[in-house]
Every structure is written in structure tokens, then in C-alpha cells.
Design a protein around this motif. Structure first.
Motif, PDB file in Angstrom:
ATOM      1  N   HIS A   1      -2.678  11.596   3.608  1.00 26.01           N
ATOM      2  CA  HIS A   1      -3.833  10.433   3.343  1.00 26.01           C
ATOM      3  C   HIS A   1      -3.469   8.905   3.547  1.00 26.01           C
ATOM      4  CE1 HIS A   1      -7.252   8.503   1.635  1.00 26.01           C
ATOM      5  NE2 HIS A   1      -6.597   7.964   0.699  1.00 26.01           N
ATOM      6  N   PHE A   2      -2.063   8.704   3.365  1.00 30.16           N
ATOM      7  CA  PHE A   2      -1.640   7.590   3.265  1.00 30.16           C
ATOM      8  C   PHE A   2      -1.281   7.254   4.886  1.00 30.16           C
ATOM      9  CE2 PHE A   2       2.491   5.561   4.312  1.00 30.16           C
ATOM     10  CZ  PHE A   2       2.435   4.281   4.012  1.00 30.16           C
ATOM     11  N   GLU A   3      -0.980   8.102   5.681  1.00 31.29           N
ATOM     12  CA  GLU A   3      -0.670   7.980   6.974  1.00 31.29           C
ATOM     13  C   GLU A   3      -1.972   7.592   7.664  1.00 31.29           C
ATOM     14  OE1 GLU A   3       1.742   7.573   9.004  1.00 31.29           O
ATOM     15  OE2 GLU A   3       3.425   8.243   7.494  1.00 31.29           O
ATOM     16  N   ARG A   4      -3.220   8.438   7.316  1.00 31.65           N
ATOM     17  CA  ARG A   4      -4.441   7.787   7.991  1.00 31.65           C
ATOM     18  C   ARG A   4      -4.903   6.471   7.631  1.00 31.65           C
ATOM     19  NH1 ARG A   4      -5.170  13.182   6.254  1.00 31.65           N
ATOM     20  NH2 ARG A   4      -6.204  12.609   4.372  1.00 31.65           N
ATOM     21  N   VAL A   5      -4.838   6.065   6.308  1.00 30.73           N
ATOM     22  CA  VAL A   5      -5.118   4.970   5.770  1.00 30.73           C
ATOM     23  C   VAL A   5      -4.307   3.771   6.412  1.00 30.73           C
ATOM     24  CG1 VAL A   5      -5.439   3.006   3.958  1.00 30.73           C
ATOM     25  CG2 VAL A   5      -5.968   5.589   3.632  1.00 30.73           C
ATOM     26  N   ILE A   6      -3.166   3.994   6.589  1.00 32.51           N
ATOM     27  CA  ILE A   6      -2.239   3.038   7.335  1.00 32.51           C
ATOM     28  C   ILE A   6      -2.629   2.697   8.705  1.00 32.51           C
ATOM     29  CG2 ILE A   6       0.150   2.486   7.924  1.00 32.51           C
ATOM     30  CD1 ILE A   6      -0.528   1.736   4.958  1.00 32.51           C
ATOM     31  N   ASN A   7      -2.941   3.968   9.433  1.00 34.51           N
ATOM     32  CA  ASN A   7      -3.020   3.963  10.797  1.00 34.51           C
ATOM     33  C   ASN A   7      -4.384   3.112  10.966  1.00 34.51           C
ATOM     34  OD1 ASN A   7      -0.962   5.201  11.691  1.00 34.51           O
ATOM     35  ND2 ASN A   7      -1.883   7.205  11.584  1.00 34.51           N
ATOM     36  N   LYS A   8      -5.123   3.084  10.227  1.00 36.79           N
ATOM     37  CA  LYS A   8      -6.756   2.506  10.192  1.00 36.79           C
ATOM     38  C   LYS A   8      -6.586   1.163   9.884  1.00 36.79           C
ATOM     39  CE  LYS A   8     -11.343   2.474   8.336  1.00 36.79           C
ATOM     40  NZ  LYS A   8     -12.465   3.231   7.347  1.00 36.79           N
ATOM     41  N   VAL A  12       0.970  -1.185  -0.115  1.00 34.01           N
ATOM     42  CA  VAL A  12      -0.143  -0.076   0.044  1.00 34.01           C
ATOM     43  C   VAL A  12       1.145   1.283  -0.084  1.00 34.01           C
ATOM     44  CG1 VAL A  12      -1.875   1.155   1.198  1.00 34.01           C
ATOM     45  CG2 VAL A  12      -1.868  -1.300   1.497  1.00 34.01           C
ATOM     46  N   GLY A  13       0.528   2.156  -1.001  1.00 32.07           N
ATOM     47  CA  GLY A  13       1.440   3.346  -1.105  1.00 32.07           C
ATOM     48  C   GLY A  13       0.874   4.476  -1.791  1.00 32.07           C
ATOM     49  N   VAL A  14       1.537   5.603  -2.038  1.00 29.99           N
ATOM     50  CA  VAL A  14       0.981   6.575  -2.983  1.00 29.99           C
ATOM     51  C   VAL A  14       1.978   6.010  -4.289  1.00 29.99           C
ATOM     52  CG1 VAL A  14       0.620   8.363  -1.245  1.00 29.99           C
ATOM     53  CG2 VAL A  14       3.060   8.167  -2.091  1.00 29.99           C
ATOM     54  N   GLU A  74      -0.982  13.819  -0.286  1.00 31.31           N
ATOM     55  CA  GLU A  74      -1.331  12.315  -0.527  1.00 31.31           C
ATOM     56  C   GLU A  74      -0.672  11.452   0.698  1.00 31.31           C
ATOM     57  OE1 GLU A  74      -0.007  11.089  -4.430  1.00 31.31           O
ATOM     58  OE2 GLU A  74      -0.610  12.867  -5.292  1.00 31.31           O
ATOM     59  N   LEU A  75       0.571  12.002   1.259  1.00 34.72           N
ATOM     60  CA  LEU A  75       1.152  11.380   2.245  1.00 34.72           C
ATOM     61  C   LEU A  75       0.314  11.293   3.612  1.00 34.72           C
ATOM     62  CD1 LEU A  75       5.246  12.157   1.514  1.00 34.72           C
ATOM     63  CD2 LEU A  75       3.859  10.032   1.021  1.00 34.72           C
ATOM     64  N   ILE A 111       1.405  -4.123   3.846  1.00 32.04           N
ATOM     65  CA  ILE A 111       2.711  -3.478   4.217  1.00 32.04           C
ATOM     66  C   ILE A 111       2.581  -2.141   3.604  1.00 32.04           C
ATOM     67  CG2 ILE A 111       5.058  -3.407   3.814  1.00 32.04           C
ATOM     68  CD1 ILE A 111       5.232  -6.366   3.696  1.00 32.04           C
ATOM     69  N   GLY A 112       2.845  -0.948   4.477  1.00 29.38           N
ATOM     70  CA  GLY A 112       2.772   0.349   3.783  1.00 29.38           C
ATOM     71  C   GLY A 112       4.300   0.693   3.493  1.00 29.38           C
ATOM     72  N   LEU A 113       4.388   1.395   2.217  1.00 29.37           N
ATOM     73  CA  LEU A 113       5.511   1.845   1.875  1.00 29.37           C
ATOM     74  C   LEU A 113       5.520   3.505   1.826  1.00 29.37           C
ATOM     75  CD1 LEU A 113       5.565  -0.315  -1.504  1.00 29.37           C
ATOM     76  CD2 LEU A 113       6.559  -0.744   0.767  1.00 29.37           C
ATOM     77  N   LYS A 114       6.260   3.847   2.765  1.00 24.38           N
ATOM     78  CA  LYS A 114       6.481   5.462   3.345  1.00 24.38           C
ATOM     79  C   LYS A 114       7.553   5.897   2.377  1.00 24.38           C
ATOM     80  CE  LYS A 114       7.132   8.156   7.269  1.00 24.38           C
ATOM     81  NZ  LYS A 114       7.377   7.837   8.772  1.00 24.38           N
ATOM     82  N   ILE A 115       7.603   7.150   2.207  1.00 24.86           N
ATOM     83  CA  ILE A 115       8.768   7.783   1.485  1.00 24.86           C
ATOM     84  C   ILE A 115       8.728   9.317   2.057  1.00 24.86           C
ATOM     85  CG2 ILE A 115       7.251   8.380  -0.590  1.00 24.86           C
ATOM     86  CD1 ILE A 115       9.954   7.777  -2.326  1.00 24.86           C
TER      87      ILE A 115
END
Length: 269
Positions: free
Chosen positions: A233-240, A148-150, A230-231, A193-197
Motif C-alpha cells: 500500500h505504501f508503494e502505491r501511495v508513494i508512486n501516486k 510518509v510511511g507505515v 502495508e508496504l 519523503i517516503g520512508l521505506k523499510i
């Protein structure tokens, strides 16, 4: 006409031996020869029974036995019984061992295991292509791993790399304007797995991507404020979801893949 029989004896499925026997039979016109396969031979008792049948039917025994004890037993007992045998794989193993100094594993069924391994890899690669970039959310429920990632966080190349390790991988792009698929919240969190950048790194990657396409690198796609949105938004989804996150900012695809594989091995243990 005399009923000719060849017994094919193997400590695995016996496909290799049967193919060799069929190739030999094909060289004889109108050859009414029956092949009787005896697979998964693991004991001397079965070998003795086959030798008795071969003697009674004036048959040949062609075999692929890689366990030395069984192979030698068959050869010796057949000689005593006056039964003709043909060792299909043994002499080649002996020659390779002597010439190359290799030590054989003496483990039955390795060819079949290699074939199964190959087809699992192909299946995983096809899976990664089919469920790439969120094309079909149903793949999320069938995947071993969901990335999962942007956009431009190496989801696709990472999916392909892991597919070569026989893992079925789906990847899901996150965009603020589009709700993530419900399936993401139905699978166990450990599969995601979230892909952070970092915003700066992603900005550089996207600008180069736009340039390579002959587009304006100042487009909204590469705008730093848009990227930060976008990032977030990514954090909110990953936390959920509650899944693990890997920072790919300074990592090559191989590095990220190895981290994922280590996590999987750790969980399996």
C-alpha cells in the motif's frame, strides 16, 4: 529640573544597550531621564549628528558598536566634542579577544539573529508535535517536509530531529484501510519523503514494540503478511505522489535526517 538625556547608539536594534541604560537609571530615585535610541547606525555621518545633539543637550551616549571603525570614530569624536560616552560591549569583546585568543566577527545584530533562530526552532518543534502521526492533515499544506510511511518507520523521532534544524515537519502514517489525506497530493512532490523499510526489519521492530507494551508479539500488527500488505500500500501511495524514497532499514534517525538535509540543500542550490 534639568532634562537629562541619554542617547543609545547601536549598529543593530539597540535593545541590549537600552536595557543596560534602564538598569542604571533605576538606581536613581525620581530620575527623569529620557532615553533616545538611535538604531542601525552604519555610517560616520549619523554618529557625528548624535554627538552634536549630545553636546547641545549635555547628554551621555551609551553605545554598542561592534564594527571597530565606527566604534573608534565615535570615541574619538566624542572626546574632541567633550561628550561623555559609555562603551557597553567593546571592552568585553577586547578582553575576550586578548584573554582567550578569539577573533571577533565584528558583525552587528548577531544576538538578535540567535534569538530569531531559537524561536524558529521552538516553532518547528511545536509544529512537529501538533502535526505528528497525521493528527491534522491541514499541517501537510503548511509543512516544509512531509514524512510518509507505515507505522514504526521512525517518522516521529525523525520529525523532531529535523525540527531542531528549524524545519516544519508533518508526518503521515499509511494504513491500507484508510485513504491517505487528499492534502498529500496537493503539495509539491519534492516536499514529501517516503520512508521505506524491509518487511523483516519492520517485523522485528514491531514485535519488540509489542513486547515492551506487555502484549502478544504474534498480534496482527507484527504479522509478516500484514506488514507486506502495508508496504505494498505504501508503494502505491508513494508512486501516486511521485516523491523521493529513503530506505531506513539499516539507518539511524541521524543518518536519514542528514540525507534529507543534503537533499534540501541541493534543491536550494
Amino acid at each position: 529640573m534639568m532634562n537629562r538625556i541619554i542617547y543609545v547608539v547601536s549598529d543593530s536594534v539597540g535593545e541590549t544597550a537600552e536595557l543596560v541604560v534602564k538598569a542604571a537609571i533605576s538606581q536613581f530615585n525620581n530620575s527623569a531621564t529620557e532615553i533616545k535610541r538611535v538604531p542601525y547606525v552604519e555610517d560616520k555621518g549619523t554618529i557625528s549628528e548624535v554627538i552634536s545633539l549630545a553636546k547641545m543637550n549635555s547628554a551621555i551616549i551609551a553605545f554598542t558598536l561592534v564594527v571597530p571603525e565606527l566604534r573608534n570614530f565615535l570615541i574619538q569624536e566624542a572626546k574632541i566634542a567633550g561628550v561623555t560616552v559609555f562603551d557597553i560591549i567593546g571592552p568585553l569583546i577586547d578582553n575576550m579577544q586578548g584573554l582567550y585568543g578569539l577573533t571577533p566577527r565584528h558583525e552587528p545584530g548577531l544576538v538578535r539573529k540567535l534569538d530569531e533562530d531559537y524561536f524558529k526552532k521552538i516553532e518547528a518543534i511545536e509544529f512537529a508535535v501538533k502535526y505528528d502521526d497525521g493528527r491534522d492533515p491541514r499541517g501537510i499544506l503548511r509543512a516544509d517536509i512531509i514524512l510518509v510511511g507505515v507505522s514504526r518507520t521512525s517518522k516521529t523521532p525523525l520529525s523532531q530531529y529535523l525540527a531542531h534544524k528549524r524545519l516544519k515537519v508533518a508526518n503521515v502514517p499509511l494504513v491500507p484501510e484508510v485513504d491517505p489525506p487528499e492534502e498529500l497530493f496537493l503539495v509539491p512532490p519534492h516536499k514529501c519523503i517516503g520512508l521505506k523499510i524491509s518487511p523483516e526489519k519492520l517485523n522485528d521492530i514491531r514485535r519488540e514494540r509489542l513486547k515492551s507494551l506487555g502484549l502478544d508479539d504474534q498480534a496482527i500488527y507484527a504479522n509478516i503478511d500484514r506488514i507486506k500488505e502495508e508496504l505494498d500500500h505504501f508503494e502505491r501511495v508513494i508512486n501516486k505522489i511521485g516523491c523521493d524514497v529513503i530506505d531506513v532499514t539499516k539507518k539511524a534517525v541521524e543518518e536519514t535526517a542528514n540525507i534529507i538535509l543534503q537533499q534540501i540543500n541541493k534543491k536550494n542550490r
